[in-house]
Scaffold this motif. Structure first.
Motif, PDB file in Angstrom:
ATOM      1  N   TYR A 100      18.207   9.388  12.473  1.00 44.33           N
ATOM      2  CA  TYR A 100      18.013   8.077  11.860  1.00 44.33           C
ATOM      3  C   TYR A 100      16.649   8.036  11.162  1.00 44.33           C
ATOM      4  O   TYR A 100      15.688   8.662  11.615  1.00 44.33           O
ATOM      5  N   TYR A 101      16.585   7.273  10.063  1.00 42.23           N
ATOM      6  CA  TYR A 101      15.336   7.103   9.329  1.00 42.23           C
ATOM      7  C   TYR A 101      15.075   5.612   9.132  1.00 42.23           C
ATOM      8  O   TYR A 101      16.013   4.802   9.019  1.00 42.23           O
ATOM      9  N   ARG A 102      13.789   5.246   9.092  1.00 41.90           N
ATOM     10  CA  ARG A 102      13.420   3.881   8.722  1.00 41.90           C
ATOM     11  C   ARG A 102      12.124   3.928   7.915  1.00 41.90           C
ATOM     12  O   ARG A 102      11.361   4.908   7.977  1.00 41.90           O
ATOM     13  N   LEU A 103      11.881   2.860   7.165  1.00 38.59           N
ATOM     14  CA  LEU A 103      10.673   2.739   6.354  1.00 38.59           C
ATOM     15  C   LEU A 103       9.706   1.778   7.032  1.00 38.59           C
ATOM     16  O   LEU A 103      10.051   0.633   7.344  1.00 38.59           O
ATOM     17  N   ASN A 104       8.504   2.278   7.312  1.00 32.51           N
ATOM     18  CA  ASN A 104       7.413   1.468   7.839  1.00 32.51           C
ATOM     19  C   ASN A 104       6.592   1.049   6.622  1.00 32.51           C
ATOM     20  O   ASN A 104       5.829   1.836   6.070  1.00 32.51           O
ATOM     21  N   MET A 105       6.791  -0.199   6.156  1.00 31.17           N
ATOM     22  CA  MET A 105       6.226  -0.658   4.881  1.00 31.17           C
ATOM     23  C   MET A 105       4.889  -1.350   5.128  1.00 31.17           C
ATOM     24  O   MET A 105       4.838  -2.417   5.759  1.00 31.17           O
ATOM     25  N   GLU A 106       3.805  -0.722   4.658  1.00 27.86           N
ATOM     26  CA  GLU A 106       2.458  -1.187   4.954  1.00 27.86           C
ATOM     27  C   GLU A 106       1.846  -1.892   3.735  1.00 27.86           C
ATOM     28  O   GLU A 106       1.853  -1.359   2.621  1.00 27.86           O
ATOM     29  N   ALA A 107       1.308  -3.094   3.986  1.00 28.07           N
ATOM     30  CA  ALA A 107       0.632  -3.849   2.930  1.00 28.07           C
ATOM     31  C   ALA A 107      -0.840  -3.434   2.845  1.00 28.07           C
ATOM     32  O   ALA A 107      -1.369  -2.771   3.731  1.00 28.07           O
ATOM     33  N   ALA A 167       0.827  -1.210   0.000  1.00 26.21           N
ATOM     34  CA  ALA A 167       0.000   0.000   0.000  1.00 26.21           C
ATOM     35  C   ALA A 167       0.858   1.256   0.000  1.00 26.21           C
ATOM     36  O   ALA A 167       0.717   2.120  -0.865  1.00 26.21           O
ATOM     37  N   GLN A 168       1.780   1.382   0.990  1.00 28.36           N
ATOM     38  CA  GLN A 168       2.550   2.619   1.090  1.00 28.36           C
ATOM     39  C   GLN A 168       3.786   2.406   1.957  1.00 28.36           C
ATOM     40  O   GLN A 168       3.911   1.403   2.664  1.00 28.36           O
ATOM     41  N   PHE A 169       4.699   3.409   1.856  1.00 23.08           N
ATOM     42  CA  PHE A 169       5.876   3.480   2.719  1.00 23.08           C
ATOM     43  C   PHE A 169       5.666   4.660   3.663  1.00 23.08           C
ATOM     44  O   PHE A 169       5.511   5.805   3.212  1.00 23.08           O
ATOM     45  N   ILE A 170       5.653   4.414   4.973  1.00 24.94           N
ATOM     46  CA  ILE A 170       5.548   5.479   5.971  1.00 24.94           C
ATOM     47  C   ILE A 170       6.959   5.797   6.443  1.00 24.94           C
ATOM     48  O   ILE A 170       7.689   4.916   6.905  1.00 24.94           O
ATOM     49  N   ILE A 171       7.372   7.076   6.300  1.00 28.58           N
ATOM     50  CA  ILE A 171       8.738   7.478   6.655  1.00 28.58           C
ATOM     51  C   ILE A 171       8.747   7.899   8.110  1.00 28.58           C
ATOM     52  O   ILE A 171       7.939   8.737   8.543  1.00 28.58           O
ATOM     53  N   GLU A 172       9.683   7.332   8.903  1.00 22.27           N
ATOM     54  CA  GLU A 172       9.801   7.639  10.326  1.00 22.27           C
ATOM     55  C   GLU A 172      11.220   8.102  10.635  1.00 22.27           C
ATOM     56  O   GLU A 172      12.186   7.635  10.026  1.00 22.27           O
ATOM     57  N   ARG A 173      11.320   9.033  11.618  1.00 21.32           N
ATOM     58  CA  ARG A 173      12.628   9.594  12.011  1.00 21.32           C
ATOM     59  C   ARG A 173      12.834   9.435  13.515  1.00 21.32           C
ATOM     60  O   ARG A 173      11.889   9.455  14.292  1.00 21.32           O
ATOM     61  N   SER A 174      14.113   9.322  13.915  1.00 21.01           N
ATOM     62  CA  SER A 174      14.469   9.153  15.320  1.00 21.01           C
ATOM     63  C   SER A 174      15.795   9.850  15.596  1.00 21.01           C
ATOM     64  O   SER A 174      16.679   9.874  14.740  1.00 21.01           O
TER      65      SER A 174
END
Length: 683
Positions: free
Chosen positions: A272-279, A228-235
């Motif tokens: 830091y960044y990571r991809l929250n990959m949602e189906a 569905a989408q990539f949710i971009i998250e930062r830390s």
């Protein structure tokens, strides 16, 4: 499923690791997620065994309400087993523990349910054999279950395999909120849900690079299925993540798909960044965190080479330099008395653009009498502000503090306290303001003494506090110059003449058992306007109750003897003191006595050194008695007067005792006719 740690013991309400995992993680992945917690305080691998399992003699029976049979009846997607230390604490051999684990997990796997097993946890109070059992099953779980094991040991254990103090809830067994938070992070890192919910997506690249004053994310996938989408998250620490935005996925692809995202916030430090990959079905999986380092030469267009503060006569001068500048506007100078709260005191225009050293100077024209802190608020032409570290400036006190205090002392004179001090030099001095304090923190003005003003030799001064003091107080000198500046001496303690101010002399005070009573005897060699002696009794030297009142002789210069019999037919170990009052209403307290022997009732002295303890304590409604050996015990509870207020002949270890109907106060809990004696505070 498991024991007290999984149930949440040691943590405050809803702060146990399992509840945190549900509230802060599972619901974020899928609001329809459900967590069922059937963990139970004190349970072992035998309690968790299947319904039809028959344990060896002397071992606990399976509990159908909390065991693997019950867990599988919920038709779960996954089971997490968390048994902290009860098997080793009950001396169950490694082979029996291992057999129980293997059988329980095999039953779940046979029904297609995956199981994660946590290691044991450190605890205090175990003997050498029990510690070997505890670490032995820990190592076996890590080896046998491999990637289906979760390490609940590292980081909370001391080098000697005990529980770290910083994570101890107070009983030496259970973890506090910080400890449960650490376990929660371990379960998240284990990727339990991610293992179940992986979609067919192949992340082939993920990079972060600076672009001018921003950070840009680029990634690609080798294939996608129902994404569905990539949710971009930062830390800022790679632990706590914040959502920034989202990018729609291609959805379904068997060839490379590329994506890009720009973080619009200007950053001055690495993140830091990571991809929250949602189906499309709502399931999610996460990429690894990637570090992004902003172009600080773009966002912070200067380099501060030096910054110092030095005294110049009665002022403080700031000097600083830059090694490079780009589009700089000005330096705003700020001052602080505590390096926390800052005030603007001026500004200096910047060179603006320079590839070599530029030097600057600023003088604080306000005269300072104590150290101050200064910092540079450095402003660029783009409106951005940057702050230097604070630099301490120490004024020239020989210039700004025109006196030297040579001595300062306080001595008793009859019922007064007299202050004597001297200076070795004075210059333009006005007066000495005398201040007094009961705690050396809060000060009150008493009077003032005019200063000599100007002198190059010793000058002496004197002041008498006319208010009669009954206990030690503190004095200081508020020294004022003709320029209005004030300087303070150190506080000096004054101890009044108690032989003058206390109107009695207590020569003896003791207590002895007599039949079914405790007899108190005391004597004075002098009294003046005394009213009465109140005998006070306590179980803990903290909470005192009145036992009786004996009238005083009043005024006397000869020996006077007094006595009082405390009728306590069931006395336990008690303390006494005298509350002595005079006719002016003042009260004085004697030293504390403890009864040298017990009369009748409970034998022995309360034993607080035993590992047996009450939790919680203080208690509001119910408590348990921990660390008891055996299963059935006699429990009695006595109030402060020695009266029996509760008895249970067949208390079973692990059960709770309800004291909600008892009045608030201090009680004595006696176990097995005095084998253990514990104090209980009822709130």
């Amino acid at each position: 499923m498991g024991s007290s740690t999984a149930e949440g013991y040691g943590a405050t309400f809803k702060k146990g690791w399992a509840q945190l995992y549900f509230d802060e993680y599972l619901k974020g992945l899928n609001p329809a997620s459900e967590l069922i917690n059937i963990a139970k305080y004190g349970y072992t691998t035998y309690h968790l065994s299947e319904n039809d399992f028959v344990p060896p003699a002397g071992r606990p029976l399976p509990d159908p309400a909390y065991n693997i049979t019950k867990a599988l009846s919920y038709k779960p997607d996954v089971i997490i087993i968390n048994l902290g230390s009860n098997d080793p604490a009950n001396n169950i051999p490694l082979s029996e523990q291992q057999d129980n684990y293997k059988r329980i997990v095999a039953l779940a796997n046979a029904q297609g349910v995956q199981v994660w097993v946590t290691t044991t946890q450190p605890r205090r109070g175990l003997n050498t054999t029990q510690v070997q059992l505890l670490t032995g099953i820990r190592d076996w779980i890590l080896t046998y279950f491999g990637d289906k094991s979760i390490n609940f040991w590292n980081g909370i254990a001391t080098p000697k395999d005990s529980l770290l103090q910083q994570y101890d809830s107070g009983d030496g067994v259970h973890l506090n909120n910080d400890g449960h938070r650490l376990l929660f992070n371990r379960v998240v890192a284990a990727g339990v849900v991610e293992t179940l919910c992986k979609e067919e997506i192949a992340l082939t690249a993920f990079t972060v690079k600076p672009v001018e004053d921003k950070l840009q994310l680029d990634w690609s996938t080798g294939k996608e299925k129902n994404m569905a989408q990539f949710i971009i998250e930062r830390s800022t620490d790679s632990l706590n993540w914040k959502q920034l935005g989202q990018v729609a996925a291609v959805g379904n692809a068997v060839t490379t798909s590329t994506y890009t995202y720009k973080d619009t916030e200007i950053l001055s430090q690495a993140v830091y960044y990571r991809l929250n990959m949602e189906a499309q079905n709502g399931n999610r999986s996460y990429s690894k965190g990637v570090k992004g380092i902003p172009d600080t030469l773009y966002t912070k267009p200067f380099r501060l080479a030096s910054f110092t503060v030095t005294p110049q006569q009665d002022k403080l001068q700031l000097d600083w330099s830059t090694s490079i500048e780009k589009n700089m506007l000005q330096f705003i100078i700020e001052r602080s008395a505590d390096s926390l709260d800052w005030k603007k005191i001026g500004q200096v225009a910047a060179v603006g653009n320079a590839g070599k050293t530029s030097t600057y100077k600023f003088t604080d024209n306000e005269v300072q009498s104590k150290p101050m802190y200064y910092r540079l608020n450095i402003e660029g032409k783009n409106g951005l502000h940057h702050y230097s570290d604070g630099v301490k400036g120490i004024p020239d006190t020989l210039y700004t503090k025109p006196f030297r205090l040579a001595s300062f002392m306080v001595t008793p004179q009859e019922d007064k306290l007299q202050l004597d001090w001297s200076t070795s030099i004075e210059k333009n001095m006005l007066q000495f303001i005398i201040e007094r304090s009961a705690d050396s923190l809060n000060w009150k003005k008493l009077g003032q003494v005019a200063a000599v003003g100007n002198a190059t030799k010793t000058s002496t001064y004197k002041f008498t506090d006319t208010e009669i003091q009954t206990k030690a107080v503190y004095y200081r000198l508020n020294i004022e110059g003709k320029n209005g500046l004030h300087h303070y001496s150190d506080g000096v303690k004054g101890i009044p003449d108690t032989l003058y101010t206390i109107p009695f002399r207590l020569t003896s005070f003791n207590v002895t058992p007599k039949q079914n009573k405790l007899e108190l005897q005391w004597a004075t060699r002098a009294e003046k306007d005394m009213k009465e002696y109140t005998v006070e009794r306590s179980l803990d030297k903290l909470v005192w109750v009145k036992a009786g009142v004996i009238p005083a002789a009043g005024t006397s210069n000869v020996n006077k003897a007094y006595s009082f019999a405390d009728d306590i037919p069931k006395a336990i170990y008690v303390y006494y003191r005298l509350n002595m009052s005079d006719k002016q209403g003042r009260k004085f307290y004697s030293d504390t006595l403890q009864a040298s022997g017990l009369i009748t009732g409970i034998p022995g002295v309360p034993d607080e050194a035993s590992a047996v303890r009450i939790t919680p304590n203080p208690v509001i409604s119910q408590f348990q008695i921990d660390q008891l050996s055996g299963y059935v015990h006699q429990v009695k509870i006595y109030n402060q007067s020695g009266a029996l207020v509760y008895v249970k002949q067949d208390y079973q270890r692990g059960n709770s005792i309800n004291v909600s109907t008892l009045p608030a106060g201090l009680y004595m809990v006696v176990i097995d006719d005095g084998k253990y004696r514990l104090k209980l505070m009822k709130m």
